[in-house]
Design a protein around this motif. Structure first.
Motif: not given
Length: 530
Positions: A100, A104, A393, A397, A409, A413
């Motif tokens: 990732f 992430e 994560s 994603n 993203s 996150s």
């Protein structure tokens, strides 16, 4: 960017480790198993008594080194445990970075650092978090060996052995490791390095096997425990006895984010008693949405022409669902491994299939084992939290990929990281700064040592023997008078004929022939009448 993100994560983790260390120092040691481990560490350091050397020895061995260096006492135990916590979160970030982005990976690693169940046990000295940490590093090193340099197996297998010697149930980590190895298209060329890694793991076991044999006359003392785990044998006398196979799934929100509790036992180390916060449900909703997105993006599996492969996958999946919590976990583990390999058979070698399947097997292997076993204790499920953090994560994603936005993203996150940090700070702020039971036991032990300076020449028993062995640095026998097994308990007690008996007031019967000489804050001391 990677350095900045990693520094932020490390700063937060160190802050939480210090905070947990300070809180735990105020509370002290509560859980009985921890006293067994620290007493064993004192025994290994030749500084005190300990009689449970059949228990996992790796963490006590580390403590024994610190004890021999002069760093004795509870603070050393808590500091060593907190150090493992920091090591684990660092390893989780590195593992996530194999697939990732920085943000992430931050979301997953900081979530693991902030899970209420992790915070509750990270600095206690219990073995669950250190075993989880070593498992993270074992998987990370195995993935490095598969993807980059097979010589990393020289480290992966010894670290796996260390995890096993920290908590015997970590032996199940062989399943995700097997998935990593078996999905390697270059497996044949790496077999020599795999073999050398296994040899190094066995070499690590040898000194501990000798230790086992010296004290228990067997180099494999865990076989009896393994047998009882496989068969699921336990009695209702065990305080964690439960036939609810959905226990851990039901309390998953609390393990992610629990309501702060002023009670150390009924709320902190057992978050299932305190109830979940909204954050726990939000995180689970994000995970569910991400997994749905993942399945949707891989819907082409349905169109695979070879129906035999689909039938095998569907059949095994159905059996696993129906047999959840009912089938012997040993058989379930075999089915889980076959299930993962059936996905590989259908899908073939694709990007990150090794990591995805390893994490799925890791999660399912422990969930099935602990759900099958009739003893349900919150801390046991700590082992599934790294795959749960991975799924966070993964969900970020997949959801970001579905809307085709890197900005999404980063935003999602950051939102998860902020949410989990807030949860962690809120949870630790509500933790108690001391525990009445621990304080009362320490005061009782201090009183008895002052009352009878010759206490080391006495036979002493207690319903919490390992605790008073630690406080008094003198072996205290464990004698519990169970109401359901009163006659046998009393016979066992009178065979010992202790001079002093330390017990929980109101919870334990006072044996005839003894008189109470101390009673304060729920702890009593009885002396044998001459």
């Amino acid at each position: 960017m990677d350095i900045i993100i990693y520094t932020v994560l490390l700063a937060f983790t160190l802050f939480m480790a210090l905070k947990l260390f300070q809180l735990q120092t105020g509370i002290g040691i509560y859980y009985m198993d921890i006293f067994l481990y620290v007493n064993n560490a004192m025994k290994m350091a030749h500084l005190g008594p300990g009689d449970a050397l059949y228990l996992p020895p790796f963490f006590p061995a580390i403590l024994s080194i610190l004890f021999r260096l002069g760093f004795t006492g509870e603070r050393t135990v808590f500091a060593a445990a907190a150090a493992f916590y920091v090591l684990g979160i660092s390893g989780m970030y590195l593992l996530l970075r194999l697939r990732f982005s920085e943000m992430e990976s931050l979301a997953g690693a900081i979530s693991l650092a902030s899970f209420s169940l992790i915070l509750a046990w990270a600095a206690t000295g219990a073995l669950d978090v250190p075993a989880m940490v070593l498992s993270i590093w074992a998987v990370y090193l195995a993935l490095l060996a598969r993807r980059h340099d097979s010589r990393f197996y020289y480290l992966a297998f010894p670290v796996s052995m260390a995890a096993f010697l920290t908590r015997y149930t970590s032996g199940l980590m062989l399943l995700p490791l097997a998935v990593i190895i078996l999905t390697d298209p270059s497996l044949r060329s790496k077999l020599p390095d795999i073999g050398k890694g296994i040899v190094l793991g066995v070499l690590l076991y040898i000194p501990f096997g000798y230790l086992f044999y010296s004290y228990t006359r067997t180099p494999l003392p865990f076989t009896k425990q393994l047998s009882s785990t496989v068969t699921g044998s336990a009695t209702s006398l065990n305080p964690g006895y439960s036939t609810d196979t959905l226990y851990y799934l039901r309390h998953l929100p609390e393990y992610i984010s629990a309501i702060p509790s002023p009670s150390y036992y009924l709320g902190v180390i057992n978050p299932s008693y305190s109830g979940p916060t909204v954050t726990g449900f939000i995180i689970l909703a994000i995970i569910a949405a991400g997994l749905i997105a993942l399945i949707w993006r891989n819907r082409d599996l349905i169109s695979i022409h070879n129906s035999e492969r689909k039938i095998l996958f569907i059949l095994i999946s159905a059996v696993l669902i129906v047999a959840f919590g009912r089938l012997s976990f040993a058989l379930s583990e075999v089915l889980i491994l076959i299930w993962a390999l059936s996905i590989l058979w259908m899908r073939g070698e694709t990007d990150n299939i090794d990591l995805n399947l390893a994490m799925a097997v890791w999660f399912l292997a422990y969930l099935y084992m602990h759900s099958f076993h009739p003893v349900k204790v919150d801390r046991y499920i700590i082992t599934v939290l790294p795959p749960l953090a991975y799924s966070i994560s993964l969900s970020v994603n997949q959801l970001s990929a579905s809307i085709r936005s890197m900005r999404a993203s980063t935003i999602l996150s950051a939102a998860i990281a902020i949410l989990m940090v807030s949860s962690a700070l809120h949870y630790t702020a509500g933790m108690p700064h001391e525990d009445g039971t621990v304080k009362a036991e320490k005061e009782a032990a201090a009183w008895l040592m002052d009352h009878d300076p010759s206490y080391r020449d006495r036979v002493i028993a207690s319903d919490r023997g390992p605790a008073f062995t630690w406080y008094m640095n003198h072996y205290v026998f464990t004698r519990i008078i169970h109401h359901q097994m009163r006659e046998m308990s009393l016979r066992y007690f009178y065979e010992l004929k202790p001079y002093y008996y330390i017990f929980s007031t109101g919870k334990t019967e006072i044996p005839s022939g003894y008189r109470v000489i101390y009673s304060r804050d729920g702890v009593s001391i009885a002396e044998r009448i001459s």
